[in-house]
Enzyme design. Sequence first.
Site, short mmCIF file in Angstrom:
data_model
loop_
_atom_site.label_atom_id
_atom_site.label_comp_id
_atom_site.label_asym_id
_atom_site.label_seq_id
_atom_site.Cartn_x
_atom_site.Cartn_y
_atom_site.Cartn_z
N LYS A 150 -2.37 7.22 1.30
CA LYS A 150 -1.95 7.46 2.68
C LYS A 150 -0.82 8.49 2.68
CE LYS A 150 -1.30 4.90 7.00
NZ LYS A 150 -2.57 5.34 7.61
N ARG A 190 0.83 -1.21 0.00
CA ARG A 190 0.00 0.00 0.00
C ARG A 190 0.87 1.26 0.00
NH1 ARG A 190 -4.16 1.21 4.86
NH2 ARG A 190 -2.18 1.40 5.98
N GLU A 209 -15.53 7.06 6.98
CA GLU A 209 -14.50 6.50 7.86
C GLU A 209 -14.30 7.41 9.06
OE1 GLU A 209 -10.74 6.45 5.80
OE2 GLU A 209 -11.09 8.42 4.89
#
Length: 363
Positions: free
Chosen positions: A206, A111, A239
């Site tokens: 991210k 990721r 989220e």
Amino acid sequence: MATPPPPPSSSSVPNRAVITSPQAENGEEFKVSVFASSSELVAKLQENWAEKGKEKPYPAMYSSVYGGITLDPAMMLIPIDDHMVHRGHGVFDTAIILDGHLYELDTHLDRFLRSASQAKITPPYSRSALRSILIQLAAASRCQKGTLRYWASAGPGDFLLSPAGCPTPAFYAVVIQDDFSQCRHGVSVVTSRTTPMKPPLFATMKNVNYLPNVLAKMEAEEKGAFASIWVDEEGYIAEGPNVNVAFITRDRDLVMPPFDKILAGCTARRLLELAPKLVEQGQLRSVTTRNMTLEEAKSSAVAEMMYVGSTLPLLAIVTWDGNPIGDGDGKVAGELTMALSDLLWEDMLYGPPDKRIPIPYSS
């Protein structure tokens, strides 16, 4: 990263030049130390850490700037002209250290590299080299429980907007000592009203721009809650500020929002892989990802609610905007939430070899 405070007027480091400003607001002189040599500055940085009088919270750091590992927290620094610092041009990820093993390192590293590609950053090392560095760093730290956090940056070079003047991207990593344990309590949350969530491009990457996340967390704390819940522009549950969210319906369906507009949490994905075990045992009816409106999420159709994140691994949400979840009393975690938490915690401690990499500590 820990940033040392401005040097006080102490004279513990000898031969330090001092500049006195006559324009201090309260009329008092404000003395600014001038360090004539790097040895003086290092001594002061180490003095600051010694004054903390506690165990080192960061037992080891790697920096591609100097190409090695330091065990001295006073030296765990990042150049001020690094574009990650002053432009936010950087990405990061985190792996768990538990019981002397790195949990889901490869999943997090994959990721991390996807995020770097989205941010147009090419890390200075290959994937295999990055993986080797991280394992060696964990070993050098001798940490048995904590987190391993790492960053790819556009690199140091200048203070301009474009990274064209940065000679090479940078890679940093640090081990953070953390005595976390499986969460068995419940928390209260609120709907984020004043801090909009990030658009999909940045939410699914991210990256280091966590100011919206910070403000959403602060918004919740100001209201006496643990954290917040973001709702997207279409009215669907998204989220939390740094965690995924999941629900268990009264029909015993585990429901998680899809990852098209939010970060695909590694722990959330692992939960989706493990949860079918409870379906086989008859505790859950199904496991799915789908959109859920705020109205549905707050309705009587939902029995349990939880945050999903690496060090939790699940944290029960027992009240939302002041109202209990399901038939709960607003205090105790639900049975299925804890059953799912047990699945993840067991995986973290005893999971398959591809999920748990033993750290080769030296004797």
